[in-house]
Write a protein that holds these residues in place. Structure first.
Motif: not given
Lengths: 488, 488
Positions: A28-29, A31, A35, A67, A81-85, A87-88, A90
């Motif tokens: 996902i990271a 790309g 989504i 998430g 996925n979104n950028t925030w999930s 990030l969290s 990690k």
């Protein structure tokens, strides 16, 4: 559909499900999994990765809870996925990891379930430790709001310790308890939970040992554990914490603190005797073990008022005292207070300002009117009367339905009955079966350092006819489980 | 009096004053220096320890700030230790150390001084970023309280995301801004500061890089730095953050986040252009840099409403949006909100529950009535009218008194004028001299990554005649300092 050319390494020390989780996150990271992409069915994934289906279920569960994916009605699963999930997700993520790492997992799961199920409609909550909605003094609240008309002339930021007029009123009020402190030694906080958070953040080095009663309400919170503190349980008898337990666990040369609810203890209802209070205060003073005295149930006595707080005998500023109106009036104010040496209060106030710029000014003003008008004391009298009725009624229901299957204390105040089942049926099964009958119980393991056969019953929340129905059904379920066990 | 048989080691790499501090702390901890003991005079201590008097002053200052000693009126100094201050004096103490370690010290000192001096009586606050008490709509507040009568029927704990009715009202309200989200994607918090704390605690790994405007309001807070994050300043032009600045600092493979106040920026008043918004959103989306959009000044436009929020164009859940009524109505509610992807909001809500069990229910109910009654919008119209008057008046005063000594922007909304002095007089001296004249200024260095000759002037707080008097005096002080400098 996603194209996968990867398999987990069966020789790795990393669990298979974890390898799969990490793989999907990294895709996902990068790309590669966009989504909205559908991911293959569990059966299909098990084939592709050459693992058991249960491994897939575990991996998908984790991705879901982070998430990153979402099940849809048709049964498929989609990348959300979104950028925030990301990030969290990690691995080094601080807070969340602390929690997951430090708490006994099944225990945590029960606590989370209880918290979530509390908002289920029509569920009977037999263990909830707050005043039920019917106990809220609406009529008096209107009187108080009327008094506030024309008095709320501005709502700016307040000074760091909180509304001075409220601190004055509290300072005056606490003389009743033998606690004589100026308003400058009082910090207004958003409830006792925030008080504990501020103490952890600003006074305790990570790795500190917190001595608490076993069982203790604190065990059901994450707050200290999340910040890297270790809880140690102290055995109690009918007079509260056993002195030798502190001696055993409280040697010198370590950062430690005693957290106690000496009055109408949560969850056992025990009141620490006067004699025990004196001894513990002296002992901790000599050993320089600071004490946090959580005294939020004090006003909820039924027959007679309890012994004076530890704080009232504290000559050396060794005790931080926590008060609150959450249990006596309503938790929705989100107002409590810490009393302690001025230098400590100032440090805590400083950290509080950095956390939230102070508690709600409206709540503080309204509470000030509640206390200064005398309506709070008037309410307490009425509330004690109602609590007595509820306690007596609940004990009666227990006598009628639990005499042969459990034992219990008769609390002299507060909210809690510490019900102990005679048989050793699985409390987890009891919890699950009760949920099916729309009954929510608080298992004793939420509060304890070991498994036990206890339940925390609170007579403060459910209406009495609900309580009767709920306890009756509960006794039927217990009997059914006993029978099942005996026939095995 | 205390008996001392110890001297610091002059060959140690540890500073002398630090050795003395540690020695005294350890003596208190061992019980050798009892509470109430007087300690020798500075002169005497300098003799005993064979060090300069300035070393003693430094050591005593530190012990005082830690609450271990106290000066009394007679000039003596006394041990006031208690167990709590000892606990928090351990060198490894987390939070406090973070703060002390990570923030530029003189900067921190100015910020602390400003915060403290705000509560001095009769001081004219030229830079305070909140609505002045005279701007509070008392009459409307009474109307709202009247509406609340009989509607506050209980005040229990709320669900983790906050009062559903309030979230519905906010969800509806935000359609105005082109933001369409369900109530489940909104988290009620106790103001934007708490929002930032929750984001740091639960979404950002320690060591993350926070990209912010230079100057930025965030620089004046401790919140991110306290949690081990690094702030990086991005240069701005008249249209907001310069895109190349993000490119320069935002390479891949690092945990980073952009925090921006695109609308009526604090402290410069700049509004990011529509074109710039589109570019930054796209760029950060491509590089997977999540964005926190702090939009608490949006409603405070004067001539025309600003461009739509970044969030309104955010297709991928890349933006967390912060709203609040602290600037538009009153900070004392302590209510703000975060809008974001539901999975992220749920995680933040979970951490919030562990922190404070939710924000004040009273505040939430009262605010809900404010918005749903339409009184909030009515108030905003009036507030904008008053802000226009204040801005125009303040610009006029500047023209009359600062034309030859400073330059400034004319803000199109919000509270702030970013005043730049022409000369290079010492801003620190200016701060000190102003205090003597009972004028409090906010030096630009509080917000900036480098020293500068700016002041943040806010036309929201002081009454206009106070503002006039204050700015006039300030211009005199500046002229005096310029003269002194030229004559050197």
């Amino acid at each position: 559909m996603i194209d996968i050319n990867w398999k987990p390494n069966k020789n790795s020390s990393k669990a298979l499900y974890r390898q799969i989780v990490d793989y999907i996150i990294s895709e996902i990271a990068r790309g590669n999994f966009a989504i909205g992409t559908k991911i293959p069915s569990q059966r299909k994934l098990a084939e592709i990765f050459e693992v058991n289906r249960s491994t897939i279920v575990e991996a998908l569960d984790e991705l879901k809870s982070r998430g990153l994916i979402e099940g849809n009605k048709g049964g498929g699963t989609t990348i959300i996925n979104n950028t925030w999930s990301l990030l969290s997700s990690k691995p080094e993520l601080n807070w969340k990891n602390y929690i997951e790492g430090s708490i006994h997992k099944p225990n945590l799961r029960t606590i989370q379930m209880v918290n979530r199920l509390e908002y289920t409609e029509n569920i009977i909550r037999l263990g909830t430790g707050e005043p039920g909605p019917d106990l809220f003094p609406r009529h008096m609240m209107n009187k108080v709001l009327n008094r506030c008309l024309n008095r709320i002339t501005s709502l700016g930021y307040l000074e760091a310790k909180g509304l001075l007029e409220l601190r004055r009123v509290i300072s005056e009020y606490m003389r009743k308890y033998g606690i004589q402190v100026p308003p400058s030694s009082i910090l207004i906080v958003s409830g006792a939970l925030q008080a504990l958070q501020l103490i952890s953040l600003s006074l305790l080095p990570p790795g500190s040992k917190i001595l608490v009663e076993d069982p203790s309400y604190l065990k059901s919170l994450h707050i200290f554990q999340s910040l890297g503190m270790n809880l140690t349980g102290l055995k109690m008898d009918g007079e509260g914490i056993i002195l030798e337990e502190i001696q055993k666990n409280g040697g010198k040369n370590a950062d430690k603190m005693l957290y106690t609810i000496p009055t109408f203890h949560n969850p056992t209802g025990i009141v620490m005797s006067e004699n025990r209070r004196i001894k513990i205060l002296k002992y901790c003073g000599d050993l320089r073990i600071p004490i946090v005295e959580d005294d939020v149930y004090r006003e909820l006595w039924i027959e007679k008022s309890p012994p004076m707080p530890l704080k009232s005998r504290d000559k050396n500023g060794n005790v931080l005292y926590l008060g609150s109106i959450s249990k006596c009036l309503a938790p929705g104010f989100r107002i409590g207070w810490i009393v302690g040496p001025e230098s400590v209060i100032e440090r805590l106030a400083d950290i509080k300002m950095q956390t939230d710029y102070g508690s709600s000014s409206i709540s503080q003003m309204v509470l000030m009117e509640w206390i200064s008008s005398g309506l709070y004391e008037e309410h307490l009298k009425e509330f004690r009367r109602k609590l007595k009725f509820r306690r007596d009624k609940t004990i009666e229901i227990l006598k009628d339905n639990f005499k042969d299957i459990a034992s219990w204390n008769i609390p002299q105040g507060g909210f809690y009955i510490w019900l102990k089942l005679n048989s050793n049926i699985s409390i987890n099964k009891l919890f699950q079966e009760s949920i099916k009958e729309k009954i929510l119980i608080n298992p004793g393991s939420m509060y304890s350092f070991s498994n036990n056969q206890n339940l925390r019953i609170s007579y403060s929340y459910a209406l009495m006819d609900q309580m009767e129905m709920g306890l009756k059904k509960l006794s039927h379920i217990i009997r059914k489980l006993e029978k099942e066990q005996n026939s095995c």
